[in-house]
Design a protein around this motif. Structure first.
Motif, PDB file in Angstrom:
ATOM      1  N   PRO A 197     -10.599 -28.027  34.968  1.00 27.33           N
ATOM      2  CA  PRO A 197     -10.743 -27.889  36.422  1.00 27.33           C
ATOM      3  C   PRO A 197     -11.896 -28.730  36.954  1.00 27.33           C
ATOM      4  CG  PRO A 197     -11.774 -26.028  35.333  1.00 27.33           C
ATOM      5  CD  PRO A 197     -11.112 -26.840  34.241  1.00 27.33           C
ATOM      6  N   ASP A 198     -11.770 -29.120  38.220  1.00 26.32           N
ATOM      7  CA  ASP A 198     -12.889 -29.744  38.918  1.00 26.32           C
ATOM      8  C   ASP A 198     -13.896 -28.681  39.348  1.00 26.32           C
ATOM      9  OD1 ASP A 198     -11.791 -32.480  39.004  1.00 26.32           O
ATOM     10  OD2 ASP A 198     -10.264 -31.562  40.286  1.00 26.32           O
ATOM     11  N   VAL A 199     -13.376 -27.491  39.686  1.00 23.97           N
ATOM     12  CA  VAL A 199     -14.218 -26.386  40.139  1.00 23.97           C
ATOM     13  C   VAL A 199     -13.636 -25.079  39.606  1.00 23.97           C
ATOM     14  CG1 VAL A 199     -15.113 -25.124  42.142  1.00 23.97           C
ATOM     15  CG2 VAL A 199     -14.882 -27.611  42.255  1.00 23.97           C
ATOM     16  N   THR A 200     -14.516 -24.175  39.182  1.00 25.91           N
ATOM     17  CA  THR A 200     -14.111 -22.826  38.777  1.00 25.91           C
ATOM     18  C   THR A 200     -14.691 -21.839  39.783  1.00 25.91           C
ATOM     19  OG1 THR A 200     -14.102 -23.456  36.438  1.00 25.91           O
ATOM     20  CG2 THR A 200     -14.204 -21.107  36.934  1.00 25.91           C
ATOM     21  N   ILE A 201     -13.855 -20.909  40.240  1.00 22.79           N
ATOM     22  CA  ILE A 201     -14.267 -19.955  41.265  1.00 22.79           C
ATOM     23  C   ILE A 201     -14.190 -18.535  40.717  1.00 22.79           C
ATOM     24  CG2 ILE A 201     -13.738 -19.001  43.546  1.00 22.79           C
ATOM     25  CD1 ILE A 201     -12.486 -21.742  44.238  1.00 22.79           C
ATOM     26  N   LEU A 202     -15.298 -17.804  40.836  1.00 21.96           N
ATOM     27  CA  LEU A 202     -15.310 -16.381  40.518  1.00 21.96           C
ATOM     28  C   LEU A 202     -14.983 -15.648  41.810  1.00 21.96           C
ATOM     29  CD1 LEU A 202     -18.651 -16.238  38.470  1.00 21.96           C
ATOM     30  CD2 LEU A 202     -16.365 -16.886  37.686  1.00 21.96           C
ATOM     31  N   SER A 203     -13.806 -15.066  41.885  1.00 20.75           N
ATOM     32  CA  SER A 203     -13.341 -14.432  43.117  1.00 20.75           C
ATOM     33  C   SER A 203     -13.091 -12.952  42.846  1.00 20.75           C
ATOM     34  CB  SER A 203     -12.059 -15.124  43.611  1.00 20.75           C
ATOM     35  OG  SER A 203     -11.614 -14.552  44.812  1.00 20.75           O
ATOM     36  N   GLY A 204     -14.124 -12.147  43.077  1.00 18.86           N
ATOM     37  CA  GLY A 204     -14.012 -10.743  42.706  1.00 18.86           C
ATOM     38  C   GLY A 204     -14.027 -10.560  41.199  1.00 18.86           C
ATOM     39  N   PHE A 205     -14.699 -11.465  40.505  1.00 25.08           N
ATOM     40  CA  PHE A 205     -14.856 -11.357  39.042  1.00 25.08           C
ATOM     41  C   PHE A 205     -16.104 -10.532  38.801  1.00 25.08           C
ATOM     42  CE2 PHE A 205     -15.839 -13.163  34.763  1.00 25.08           C
ATOM     43  CZ  PHE A 205     -14.625 -12.897  34.161  1.00 25.08           C
ATOM     44  N   MET A 206     -15.929  -9.339  38.241  1.00 25.56           N
ATOM     45  CA  MET A 206     -16.983  -8.332  38.251  1.00 25.56           C
ATOM     46  C   MET A 206     -17.868  -8.334  37.008  1.00 25.56           C
ATOM     47  SD  MET A 206     -16.610  -7.291  41.240  1.00 25.56           S
ATOM     48  CE  MET A 206     -17.857  -6.002  41.224  1.00 25.56           C
ATOM     49  N   ARG A 207     -18.030  -9.487  36.405  1.00 26.77           N
ATOM     50  CA  ARG A 207     -18.938  -9.592  35.264  1.00 26.77           C
ATOM     51  C   ARG A 207     -19.825 -10.820  35.430  1.00 26.77           C
ATOM     52  NH1 ARG A 207     -17.487  -6.186  31.101  1.00 26.77           N
ATOM     53  NH2 ARG A 207     -15.384  -5.351  31.308  1.00 26.77           N
ATOM     54  N   LEU A 208     -21.072 -10.674  34.995  1.00 25.05           N
ATOM     55  CA  LEU A 208     -21.935 -11.840  34.915  1.00 25.05           C
ATOM     56  C   LEU A 208     -21.473 -12.691  33.738  1.00 25.05           C
ATOM     57  CD1 LEU A 208     -25.472 -10.234  35.428  1.00 25.05           C
ATOM     58  CD2 LEU A 208     -24.162 -11.567  37.084  1.00 25.05           C
ATOM     59  N   VAL A 209     -21.284 -13.963  33.978  1.00 26.81           N
ATOM     60  CA  VAL A 209     -20.879 -14.826  32.873  1.00 26.81           C
ATOM     61  C   VAL A 209     -22.127 -15.242  32.090  1.00 26.81           C
ATOM     62  CG1 VAL A 209     -18.764 -15.633  33.957  1.00 26.81           C
ATOM     63  CG2 VAL A 209     -20.887 -16.867  34.370  1.00 26.81           C
ATOM     64  N   PRO A 210     -22.011 -15.359  30.769  1.00 27.56           N
ATOM     65  CA  PRO A 210     -23.171 -15.685  29.944  1.00 27.56           C
ATOM     66  C   PRO A 210     -23.750 -17.064  30.273  1.00 27.56           C
ATOM     67  CG  PRO A 210     -21.401 -14.770  28.608  1.00 27.56           C
ATOM     68  CD  PRO A 210     -20.821 -15.041  29.957  1.00 27.56           C
ATOM     69  N   PRO A 211     -25.032 -17.264  29.963  1.00 24.88           N
ATOM     70  CA  PRO A 211     -25.691 -18.531  30.280  1.00 24.88           C
ATOM     71  C   PRO A 211     -24.965 -19.765  29.754  1.00 24.88           C
ATOM     72  CG  PRO A 211     -27.329 -16.902  29.641  1.00 24.88           C
ATOM     73  CD  PRO A 211     -25.988 -16.278  29.404  1.00 24.88           C
ATOM     74  N   ARG A 212     -24.346 -19.663  28.592  1.00 26.65           N
ATOM     75  CA  ARG A 212     -23.653 -20.830  28.038  1.00 26.65           C
ATOM     76  C   ARG A 212     -22.508 -21.273  28.940  1.00 26.65           C
ATOM     77  NH1 ARG A 212     -22.324 -20.042  21.852  1.00 26.65           N
ATOM     78  NH2 ARG A 212     -24.407 -19.131  22.066  1.00 26.65           N
ATOM     79  N   VAL A 213     -21.849 -20.311  29.581  1.00 26.85           N
ATOM     80  CA  VAL A 213     -20.757 -20.631  30.502  1.00 26.85           C
ATOM     81  C   VAL A 213     -21.318 -21.286  31.762  1.00 26.85           C
ATOM     82  CG1 VAL A 213     -18.858 -19.687  31.859  1.00 26.85           C
ATOM     83  CG2 VAL A 213     -19.383 -18.712  29.610  1.00 26.85           C
ATOM     84  N   VAL A 214     -22.389 -20.706  32.288  1.00 32.70           N
ATOM     85  CA  VAL A 214     -23.016 -21.269  33.486  1.00 32.70           C
ATOM     86  C   VAL A 214     -23.496 -22.690  33.213  1.00 32.70           C
ATOM     87  CG1 VAL A 214     -24.921 -21.030  35.136  1.00 32.70           C
ATOM     88  CG2 VAL A 214     -23.703 -19.000  34.328  1.00 32.70           C
ATOM     89  N   ASP A 215     -24.177 -22.877  32.088  1.00 32.71           N
ATOM     90  CA  ASP A 215     -24.733 -24.188  31.769  1.00 32.71           C
ATOM     91  C   ASP A 215     -23.640 -25.243  31.610  1.00 32.71           C
ATOM     92  OD1 ASP A 215     -27.202 -22.975  31.817  1.00 32.71           O
ATOM     93  OD2 ASP A 215     -27.385 -22.822  29.627  1.00 32.71           O
ATOM     94  N   ALA A 216     -22.478 -24.815  31.110  1.00 31.58           N
ATOM     95  CA  ALA A 216     -21.386 -25.766  30.895  1.00 31.58           C
ATOM     96  C   ALA A 216     -20.658 -26.115  32.181  1.00 31.58           C
ATOM     97  CB  ALA A 216     -20.387 -25.187  29.885  1.00 31.58           C
TER      98      ALA A 216
END
Length: 201
Positions: free
Chosen positions: A85-104
């Motif tokens: 994807p060009d962009v990933t959207i958390l839309s009512g996603f009720m979990r914090l994503v781990p730092p490795r996901v954010v960093d990537a």
């Protein structure tokens, strides 16, 4: 064409509104040049039927299937990146994503929030606004960072709180604005009038 992956945990009402807006724009003078290439979830309770209605691929990555949060995050990231994807959207996603996901993924990782950040961060923003007895709250679209609702803000709008508001009634009015902000954000990303790297810098 802007390629999106959207992650949900619940009914997917914001996602449905985005799908409808993209579809409705197809025959307009200003179509939204975006496509949702996959929809992911962290729970089977999420409304992945939305994807089935439109023949959009789905994936389910449940935290309970992994030994720890980091392993779950790695599996989630692998599923997201598979769709390029060009962009990933958390839309009512009720979990914090781990730092490795954010960093990537960040700054091409967006979230919606039912408050006018930095006011009322966290999972109970609507309740917190009502309990604070303030006269207004808001809705925000932001870039996800490794804090709790602390990322750079892309768009936001104020929403009045009425004396008779309940959490449910206020949240429904916030969702209307969230959907509008999300749709306009996607439109502007597709047009190139929003540059996420510049906002995040």
């Amino acid at each position: 064409m802007l390629k999106l992956v959207v992650l949900i945990s619940g009914t997917g009402s914001n996602l449905r509104a985005l799908l409808d807006a993209i579809d409705d724009s197809r025959n307009s003078e200003q179509p939204i040049a975006a496509e949702i290439v996959a929809i992911g979830a962290d729970t089977p309770k999420a409304n992945l039927a939305l994807a089935a209605e439109r023949s959009i691929p789905t994936f389910l990555v449940q935290p309970g299937d992994y030994p720890d949060r980091a392993a779950w995050g790695d599996a989630l990231l692998e599923e997201i990146q598979r769709w390029e994807p060009d962009v990933t959207i958390l839309s009512g996603f009720m979990r914090l994503v781990p730092p490795r996901v954010v960093d990537a993924l960040s700054p091409e990782l967006l979230n919606t929030h039912p408050a006018y950040l930095p006011e009322f961060p966290g999972a109970h923003a609507v309740r917190d606004a009502i309990e604070a007895q303030v006269s207004e709250t808001g809705a925000t679209i932001m870039i996800v960072d490794n804090g709790v609702d602390t990322g750079p803000i892309i768009a936001q709008q104020r929403i009045p709180i009425h004396p008779e508001d309940t959490q449910e009634s206020l949240h429904e009015r916030i969702k209307i604005v969230e959907r509008e902000l999300l749709t306009e954000t996607v439109r502007n990303l597709a047009l190139g009038t929003i540059n996420l790297k510049e906002i995040a810098a």
